[in-house]
Enzyme design. Structure first.
Site, PDB file in Angstrom:
ATOM      1  N   PRO A 251      -1.822  -7.754   4.932  1.00  0.00           N
ATOM      2  CA  PRO A 251      -1.643  -6.442   4.961  1.00  0.00           C
ATOM      3  C   PRO A 251      -0.552  -5.841   4.272  1.00  0.00           C
ATOM      4  O   PRO A 251       0.644  -6.522   4.315  1.00  0.00           O
ATOM      5  CB  PRO A 251      -1.507  -6.078   6.710  1.00  0.00           C
ATOM      6  CG  PRO A 251      -1.783  -7.591   7.167  1.00  0.00           C
ATOM      7  CD  PRO A 251      -1.920  -8.435   6.040  1.00  0.00           C
TER       8      PRO A 251
ATOM      9  N   LYS B 210       1.914  -3.435   4.731  1.00  0.00           N
ATOM     10  CA  LYS B 210       3.197  -3.265   5.274  1.00  0.00           C
ATOM     11  C   LYS B 210       3.737  -4.519   6.065  1.00  0.00           C
ATOM     12  O   LYS B 210       4.595  -4.280   7.042  1.00  0.00           O
ATOM     13  CB  LYS B 210       2.990  -2.189   6.380  1.00  0.00           C
ATOM     14  CG  LYS B 210       2.795  -0.877   5.699  1.00  0.00           C
ATOM     15  CD  LYS B 210       2.802   0.428   6.845  1.00  0.00           C
ATOM     16  CE  LYS B 210       2.566   1.509   5.577  1.00  0.00           C
ATOM     17  NZ  LYS B 210       2.787   2.577   6.482  1.00  0.00           N
ATOM     18  N   CYS B 211       3.163  -5.641   5.822  1.00  0.00           N
ATOM     19  CA  CYS B 211       3.719  -6.859   6.675  1.00  0.00           C
ATOM     20  C   CYS B 211       4.677  -7.378   5.647  1.00  0.00           C
ATOM     21  O   CYS B 211       4.409  -7.837   4.447  1.00  0.00           O
ATOM     22  CB  CYS B 211       2.701  -7.925   6.798  1.00  0.00           C
ATOM     23  SG  CYS B 211       1.734  -7.373   8.111  1.00  0.00           S
ATOM     24  N   ILE B 212       5.962  -8.007   6.230  1.00  0.00           N
ATOM     25  CA  ILE B 212       6.663  -8.651   5.441  1.00  0.00           C
ATOM     26  C   ILE B 212       6.715 -10.001   5.106  1.00  0.00           C
ATOM     27  O   ILE B 212       6.256 -10.677   6.196  1.00  0.00           O
ATOM     28  CB  ILE B 212       8.217  -8.459   6.069  1.00  0.00           C
ATOM     29  CG1 ILE B 212       8.393  -7.100   6.266  1.00  0.00           C
ATOM     30  CG2 ILE B 212       9.338  -9.185   5.516  1.00  0.00           C
ATOM     31  CD1 ILE B 212       9.694  -6.745   7.111  1.00  0.00           C
TER      32      ILE B 212
END
EC number: 2.8.1.-
Length: 109
Positions: free
Chosen positions: A105, A107-109
């Site tokens: 995804p 927006k996943c770090i």
């Protein structure tokens, strides 16, 4: 990269499949084992949901979007982060999409 059924499956440095078309449910079991997860019916429900989400919206859901979409489809009992983190302790959006053979995804770090 991982070897599955005698074939090389390309992954990125974090273990996400480079080609989601190579995904299969038996491969998902191997990916889950590499993540330390034994897939239960509850895990499969989320994995299949994430795949359907990706096919419909052409994106992997970040955690907030995943929680909201799960709540809409399955109700508050399953559409909450506590439930999802119990299933995917390293991050529901990250681990579920990885097991589902989808891109990480955005927006996943």
């Amino acid at each position: 990269m991982l070897i599955f059924e005698g074939k090389e499956i390309e992954t990125d440095t974090e273990g996400y499949l480079k080609e989601s078309s190579q995904w299969s449910e038996p491969l998902a079991v191997v990916i889950a084992e590499n993540e330390g997860i034994a897939l239960s019916p509850e895990h499969w429900e989320v994995v299949r949901f994430v795949r359907d989400f990706y096919l419909e919206f052409n994106t992997s859901p970040a955690i907030r979007m995943l929680v909201k979409a799960m709540a809409n489809k399955f109700g508050e009992e399953k559409g909450n982060s506590r439930y999802l983190y119990r299933l995917f302790p390293k991050g529901p959006a990250k681990q579920a999409t990885k097991i589902a053979g989808l891109p990480k995804p955005v927006k996943c770090i």
